[in-house]
Structures are given as C-alpha cells and as structure tokens.
Design a protein around this motif. Structure first.
Motif, PDB file in Angstrom:
ATOM      1  N   UNK A 240       0.793  -1.222   0.000  1.00  0.00           N
ATOM      2  CA  UNK A 240       0.000   0.000   0.000  1.00  0.00           C
ATOM      3  C   UNK A 240       0.829   1.277   0.000  1.00  0.00           C
ATOM      4  N   UNK A 241       2.056   1.208   0.477  1.00  0.00           N
ATOM      5  CA  UNK A 241       2.827   2.424   0.739  1.00  0.00           C
ATOM      6  C   UNK A 241       3.012   3.291  -0.502  1.00  0.00           C
ATOM      7  N   UNK A 242       3.118   2.685  -1.662  1.00  0.00           N
ATOM      8  CA  UNK A 242       3.342   3.471  -2.885  1.00  0.00           C
ATOM      9  C   UNK A 242       2.147   4.362  -3.240  1.00  0.00           C
ATOM     10  N   UNK A 243       0.979   4.010  -2.693  1.00  0.00           N
ATOM     11  CA  UNK A 243      -0.236   4.762  -3.019  1.00  0.00           C
ATOM     12  C   UNK A 243      -0.625   5.756  -1.920  1.00  0.00           C
ATOM     13  N   UNK A 244       0.088   5.747  -0.812  1.00  0.00           N
ATOM     14  CA  UNK A 244      -0.281   6.580   0.332  1.00  0.00           C
ATOM     15  C   UNK A 244       0.669   7.770   0.442  1.00  0.00           C
ATOM     16  N   UNK A 245       0.112   8.960   0.327  1.00  0.00           N
ATOM     17  CA  UNK A 245       0.920  10.173   0.499  1.00  0.00           C
ATOM     18  C   UNK A 245       1.033  10.548   1.966  1.00  0.00           C
ATOM     19  N   UNK A 246      -0.075  10.402   2.689  1.00  0.00           N
ATOM     20  CA  UNK A 246      -0.061  10.736   4.114  1.00  0.00           C
ATOM     21  C   UNK A 246      -1.268  10.116   4.802  1.00  0.00           C
ATOM     22  N   UNK A 247      -1.090   9.767   6.073  1.00  0.00           N
ATOM     23  CA  UNK A 247      -2.205   9.349   6.924  1.00  0.00           C
ATOM     24  C   UNK A 247      -2.343  10.397   8.017  1.00  0.00           C
ATOM     25  N   UNK A 248      -3.473  11.071   8.050  1.00  0.00           N
ATOM     26  CA  UNK A 248      -3.716  12.124   9.036  1.00  0.00           C
ATOM     27  C   UNK A 248      -4.509  11.547  10.208  1.00  0.00           C
ATOM     28  N   UNK A 249      -3.962  11.714  11.416  1.00  0.00           N
ATOM     29  CA  UNK A 249      -4.645  11.167  12.604  1.00  0.00           C
ATOM     30  C   UNK A 249      -5.552  12.186  13.283  1.00  0.00           C
ATOM     31  N   UNK A 250      -5.719  13.328  12.636  1.00  0.00           N
ATOM     32  CA  UNK A 250      -6.682  14.337  13.092  1.00  0.00           C
ATOM     33  C   UNK A 250      -7.175  15.079  11.858  1.00  0.00           C
ATOM     34  N   UNK A 251      -8.125  15.947  12.040  1.00  0.00           N
ATOM     35  CA  UNK A 251      -8.731  16.637  10.904  1.00  0.00           C
ATOM     36  C   UNK A 251      -7.689  17.382  10.069  1.00  0.00           C
ATOM     37  N   UNK A 252      -7.706  17.137   8.748  1.00  0.00           N
ATOM     38  CA  UNK A 252      -6.767  17.794   7.846  1.00  0.00           C
ATOM     39  C   UNK A 252      -7.456  18.772   6.902  1.00  0.00           C
ATOM     40  N   UNK A 253      -8.724  18.510   6.612  1.00  0.00           N
ATOM     41  CA  UNK A 253      -9.493  19.381   5.718  1.00  0.00           C
ATOM     42  C   UNK A 253     -10.825  19.720   6.372  1.00  0.00           C
ATOM     43  N   UNK A 254     -10.764  20.004   7.656  1.00  0.00           N
ATOM     44  CA  UNK A 254     -11.974  20.214   8.445  1.00  0.00           C
ATOM     45  C   UNK A 254     -12.818  21.393   8.032  1.00  0.00           C
ATOM     46  N   UNK A 255     -12.226  22.345   7.299  1.00  0.00           N
ATOM     47  CA  UNK A 255     -13.030  23.473   6.825  1.00  0.00           C
ATOM     48  C   UNK A 255     -13.856  23.103   5.598  1.00  0.00           C
ATOM     49  N   UNK A 256     -13.507  21.966   4.984  1.00  0.00           N
ATOM     50  CA  UNK A 256     -14.191  21.555   3.760  1.00  0.00           C
ATOM     51  C   UNK A 256     -15.075  20.334   3.937  1.00  0.00           C
ATOM     52  N   UNK A 257     -14.592  19.352   4.733  1.00  0.00           N
ATOM     53  CA  UNK A 257     -15.326  18.098   4.870  1.00  0.00           C
ATOM     54  C   UNK A 257     -15.365  17.656   6.329  1.00  0.00           C
ATOM     55  N   UNK A 258     -16.241  16.729   6.606  1.00  0.00           N
ATOM     56  CA  UNK A 258     -16.323  16.129   7.941  1.00  0.00           C
ATOM     57  C   UNK A 258     -15.253  15.055   8.051  1.00  0.00           C
ATOM     58  N   UNK A 259     -14.218  15.343   8.812  1.00  0.00           N
ATOM     59  CA  UNK A 259     -13.116  14.376   8.961  1.00  0.00           C
ATOM     60  C   UNK A 259     -12.591  14.389  10.400  1.00  0.00           C
ATOM     61  N   UNK A 260     -13.494  14.222  11.369  1.00  0.00           N
ATOM     62  CA  UNK A 260     -13.122  14.282  12.784  1.00  0.00           C
ATOM     63  C   UNK A 260     -12.056  13.272  13.167  1.00  0.00           C
ATOM     64  N   UNK A 261     -11.989  12.146  12.437  1.00  0.00           N
ATOM     65  CA  UNK A 261     -11.021  11.094  12.774  1.00  0.00           C
ATOM     66  C   UNK A 261      -9.801  11.121  11.856  1.00  0.00           C
ATOM     67  N   UNK A 262      -9.651  12.209  11.108  1.00  0.00           N
ATOM     68  CA  UNK A 262      -8.546  12.286  10.158  1.00  0.00           C
ATOM     69  C   UNK A 262      -8.921  11.638   8.847  1.00  0.00           C
ATOM     70  N   UNK A 263      -7.900  11.281   8.069  1.00  0.00           N
ATOM     71  CA  UNK A 263      -8.162  10.671   6.770  1.00  0.00           C
ATOM     72  C   UNK A 263      -6.877  10.293   6.069  1.00  0.00           C
ATOM     73  N   UNK A 264      -7.036   9.651   4.925  1.00  0.00           N
ATOM     74  CA  UNK A 264      -5.878   9.214   4.148  1.00  0.00           C
ATOM     75  C   UNK A 264      -5.796  10.030   2.871  1.00  0.00           C
ATOM     76  N   UNK A 265      -4.590  10.471   2.541  1.00  0.00           N
ATOM     77  CA  UNK A 265      -4.336  11.204   1.307  1.00  0.00           C
ATOM     78  C   UNK A 265      -3.607  10.267   0.350  1.00  0.00           C
TER      79      UNK A 265
END
Length: 350
Positions: free
Chosen positions: A111-136
């Motif tokens: 999977x690593x080649x496809x993952x730019x970042x794993x966010x463990x908290x909100x990264x785009x909270x002004x745009x989307x609901x991502x209280x638990x973070x998300x994967x880029x």
C-alpha cells in the motif's frame, strides 16, 4: 479498402485501443454513431488505487497504475491536449479503528506506494467532515473523458480512420481469416460498444450487467485542491465547478436524470462537505459493468475474427489502458490474455 482492424465504438475503450493499435503500426477504421449513447462522455473519469467501502487496493492495481501513470502523459503529448489531472484523493476516516488500520497499512509495501499521508486528526476540516482524520492518496486523479474523446476523434479523422454512423452487425461478412463490412476488409472486428453489445447478434450473450450512473455538476466558492471521496466523490474541475457522483441503478437503464438520484447525491454530499454550493445541472449514463466486475476480452467462441473489448464498468479510466496494451499484443503478437478477463471464462453461456 483494406485495414488491419475495424473497431466498433469510439468511447474510452475504442479510443484508447485504437491509439495502441496505431502506435503498434496497425491501420484501423473506427465506427462511431454519435446518436447512440456513450457513457464515457459523462464519466467521472476518476482513477483511484484505493476503492470501496472497505477502502482496499483496487483489483490488479499494481499492473494498472504502473501502466496508466506512464501512458496517459504520453497520450496527452501525442494528441497535443491536456485532459489528465493528477490530484490527490482525500478519504476521511469514519472511525478511530479505521485510522488505526491505515496507520498499519501505510507501512505495508503493498500500500505504501499509493499513500501520500495518513492524518490522525482533521486535515481538511473546513471543507469536509473528517473528525477522525483521513488518508491522502497519490497516483490518483481524473481524466476529462469528454476532452479525451474529442481529441482522439480529431486524431482519427486526420488519419482517415473514423467513420461516423451506425455499425450494423447484420451486414458483416465473415470468412476464414478475415471479415469485411461495407467494402472494408480486415483481420478482426473489435466490439468496444459497451452495453449496446447486448442488442446485437454476436456478443449479446456475454454477461454484462449495465448500471446507470448519475452525476451532479455543482458550483462553489471553496478552493478545492484535492478530490474528496467518501460516499460520493467531489472532483474540482476549475472555475468553481465540481463533479459529484455517482449513483448505481441496475433497474432503470434509460439515460434521463432522475430526482431520486439527485436526492441521493445531495444527501451523501451534505454528509461529506461543509461548504455551500449550488447545483448547476445533472447528468446520466449507462456503464457496461459485468457480473464479476472484470472486463470481457477476447475472441468470439465461433467467429475468431470477432473480438470483445468490453465490460470496463465504473473503472474504465484505470482498466482500459493496461488491457488495450494486452489486447494489442494478443492481436499483433499472439500473446495471451489474462484468464481473469478472458472471454473464455464465459464460453459455457454461448
């Protein structure tokens, strides 16, 4: 007139296969009826290595993405047009458990080649609901399929390789080692005509499972620099416009937008995004999906000069380049076709 191959349909499959064959030194004639449906023209065009509710690597991702990330830039250069947009996809997590799972997966070589970042908290909270973070995700983005088809048609016209009009299979003449149609003789006829193949005599038996999909075009003042994707995708097209999709309907297979699909998309969109938007318009098309979600490629069981290149469904942008390369090698060098997509797996239905 003598050509190597006749192709039926100038959607995504037909356009990219024609390009591969021409680049391999073959001559083609592509038949395309502008009055018939073409789901490629309105497709989301997303290429995404991690898909589905369970967020798993898409089937055959390493082969598909290893090829398409090299092929599409070369195609742009050859066609002298820009239609590929490399944009990260952001997928919000829906639980702490999903975050923990991806903290582990991101270190996995699969999977690593496809993952730019794993966010463990909100990264785009002004745009989307991502209280638990998300994967880029990287190696992702979208293809403007309408633009690709437009410039592909121009490319074919310049080579006198495109005929606009209905291809009637009943007028095909088949003889040992070749086929002919309206005075054009060829080695093989390749059917790239999506769900319309179910209406004709030669490949009407293949187990396509057409699915209607509907999209919204919205307008917002929000500056989106990633594709948001959870429940629905939100693709920034520029000038404040975004494409939102998609729905899946196996029953109603017309191409008319419906209020029911609009309501579903709006509900899912409102669950995902926080920014205000306005709906500009709605689109609908029918995709040529299959029951096992894999393409159907190869020779007709009886008429060896007839070829199926079909069944790419919702992931055509990801699937078509790799398998166009494989079919081209089959036609020109007699290389094999992967068993997972080979039409032979359905010969018992013929």
């Amino acid at each position: 007139m003598l050509v190597d191959y006749i192709l039926v349909g100038q959607g995504l499959a037909g356009s990219i296969l024609a390009n591969h064959l021409i680049n391999a030194g073959c001559s083609v004639m592509v038949f395309d009826d502008p009055l018939l449906s073409n789901s490629s023209k309105i497709a989301g065009g997303l290429y995404n290595p991690v898909t589905g509710r369970k967020m798993v690597k898409t089937w055959n991702a390493d082969n598909l993405f290893g090829y398409l990330t090299d092929y599409y830039p070369k195609l742009q250069q050859q066609l002298e047009a820009d239609f590929v947009n490399d944009i990260p996809i952001y997928r919000p997590f829906i639980s702490p458990e999903e975050l923990n799972e991806w903290m582990g997966k991101s270190a996995d070589i699969d999977y690593s080649r496809y993952v730019q970042a794993v966010h463990n908290s909100s990264a785009y909270g002004s745009q989307v609901s991502d209280d638990f973070g998300g994967i880029l995700l990287n190696q992702s983005g979208f293809v403007d399929t309408g633009k690709l088809l437009e410039v592909s048609a121009k490319f074919l016209v310049e080579r006198k390789s495109l005929t606009k009009g209905y291809f009637n299979p009943a007028h095909l003449k088949l003889e040992e080692g070749f086929a002919s149609y309206q005075g054009i003789k060829c080695k093989s006829v390749v059917f790239c005509n999506g769900h319309k193949s179910l209406e004709e005599q030669y490949f009407g038996w293949i187990p396509l499972r057409p699915v209607k999909g509907e999209l919204l075009i919205i307008k917002t003042k929000e500056n989106l620099r990633v594709i948001h994707n959870r429940g629905v995708f939100v693709i920034p097209l520029g000038n404040g416009l975004c494409k939102v999709g998609s729905t899946y309907d196996h029953q109603n297979l017309d191409e008319k937008p419906t209020i029911e699909a609009k309501n579903v998309l709006v509900h899912k969109l409102n669950e995902l995004v926080k920014f205000p938007y306005e709906i500009e318009y709605q689109l609908a098309g029918v995709r040529p999906a299959t029951k096992d979600r894999k393409p159907i490629i190869g020779q007709h069981p009886k008429f060896k000069s007839l070829i199926s290149f079909n069944g790419f469904g919702t992931k055509g942008v990801s699937l078509v380049p790799y398998y166009a390369k494989q079919l081209t090698e089959f036609l020109t060098n007699e290389n094999g076709i992967d068993s997972e997509v080979n039409i032979e797996r359905f010969f018992s239905l013929y």
